[in-house]
Design a protein around this motif. Structure first.
Motif: not given
Length: 377
Positions: A229-243, A194-204
């Protein structure tokens, strides 16, 4: 160690040259011992860099031993820990399997590595893995059990152990069966990537961040003093996953890999009759028959066990793998001689019978069983 030559000031001028040469030798020795994994502190964050870029940061006994000691120390001292890989190609491509097939060194390596996996899974402070680049086998064990796993556009993950006569270890029997719709069984048996955003979609992975922003993210994380603070920072940096790239195959993955035996999985794949199923069948037929059966049994049992119990089960399997034919043969054929013609024993699924499979799962003598310091298991 600081740059330059460490000189001890003494009252005797004649001893200075001797001291210089001795300290240089000492410095070089210490440097060579420590260079495979680096530890530093930024603000109150512990930063780990796997530092074997030419070997794609693959793990050896030296590295996992240092990781275990430092992680145990840091969880009572730091606000958080960040782990990353040196170079642009890999976070960690796995364990050094050429050493792992040794009947003495192998069990020693696996024992320490699995203790690291267990510690990460029970870490008291935020553990953050930047899985930028190739992340396979042992690299999955250093990341997926942590609280935060950051994928990038360069991330490629896989558990390809069935191809070399092993099984998805480092807690694979714990996290793979817990992925959605039998996806983990599919990934564990086929070794598919799995590559890129698929790794997030898979739950890994838990988050996706562009590799260009990792340096900035690391600096800001090092200033965090709380989980909020860690969680809030990740929310700012995180990019939405694609299909999900496997979306069109999910229903077939769920159906085929719900079967209780490898033979049944193959029968179901043969019924699907499309490009994906044919490709998956070819893949399974190229894998080690014994590994396929042992892997499926481990994932089925792991679904009902906690992480510590899974790692104890896997340690038995890993020790048996170093003693038996297939794992050393797979490493020989694919990584040493590179003839890509492993001679598996058993050579067919039918020959990998119940006695053969169950033989891997039997308890070790009590003094050889994997034990954790904080566990009553």
């Amino acid at each position: 160690m600081p740059n330059g030559i460490l000189v001890y000031v003494t009252m005797f001028k004649l001893s200075i040259n001797f001291t210089r040469s001795t300290s240089v030798c000492l410095k070089r020795t210490m440097s060579s011992q420590e260079s495979d994994v680096l530890f530093e502190t930024i603000n109150n964050a512990g930063i780990i860099t796997l530092n074997r870029p030419k070997a794609l940061n693959s793990l050896n006994t030296s590295m996992v031993s240092k990781l275990l000691t430092q992680l145990q120390e840091w969880q009572n001292q730091k606000s958080l820990v960040i782990i990353k890989g040196a170079g642009e190609k890999a976070f960690c491509a796995g364990g050094d399997v050429k050493a792992a097939i040794d009947k003495v060194e192998g069990p020693r390596f696996f024992r320490t590595e699995y203790k690291v996996n267990y510690l990460i899974g029970n870490y008291k402070i935020p553990y953050i893995a930047f899985i930028n680049g190739i992340t396979m086998g042992g690299g999955m064990g250093l990341s997926v059990h942590g609280r935060y796993r950051v994928a990038t556009e360069k991330t490629v993950i896989a558990m390809p152990e069935t191809k070399i006569g092993l099984f998805p270890d480092v807690g694979g029997s714990y996290f793979l069966p817990r992925l959605q719709v039998n996806l983990g069984l599919y990934l564990g048996l086929t070794g598919d990537r799995l590559k890129g955003k698929d790794v997030v979609k898979a739950g890994i992975a838990t988050h996706f961040v562009s590799s260009k922003r990792l340096y900035e993210l690391e600096k800001l994380l090092s200033r965090c003093t709380s989980e909020a603070e860690v969680s809030a920072l990740f929310n700012k940096f995180n990019e939405p996953a694609e299909e999900f790239s496997l979306a069109e195959h999910i229903k077939h993955i769920n159906y085929c890999f719900a079967a209780s035996t490898i033979e049944e999985i193959i029968e179901r794949l043969e019924k699907v009759q499309n490009y994906w199923s044919k490709k998956t069948l070819e893949c399974l037929h190229s894998m080690c028959p014994g590994s396929l059966k042992i892997t499926l049994r481990a994932l089925q049992r792991g679904a009902q066990l906690d992480l510590g119990q899974c790692l104890q089960m896997e340690y038995r399997l890993a020790c048996r793998a170093t003693e038996n034919h297939d794992f050393p043969e797979g490493v020989r054929a694919l990584l040493i001689d590179k003839d890509n013609k492993p001679q598996w024993k058993p050579s067919t699924l039918a020959e990998a019978n119940e006695d053969y499979v169950e033989g891997y799962f039997k308890r070790l003598p009590d003094n050889q069983e994997l034990k954790f310091n904080d566990s009553k298991l």
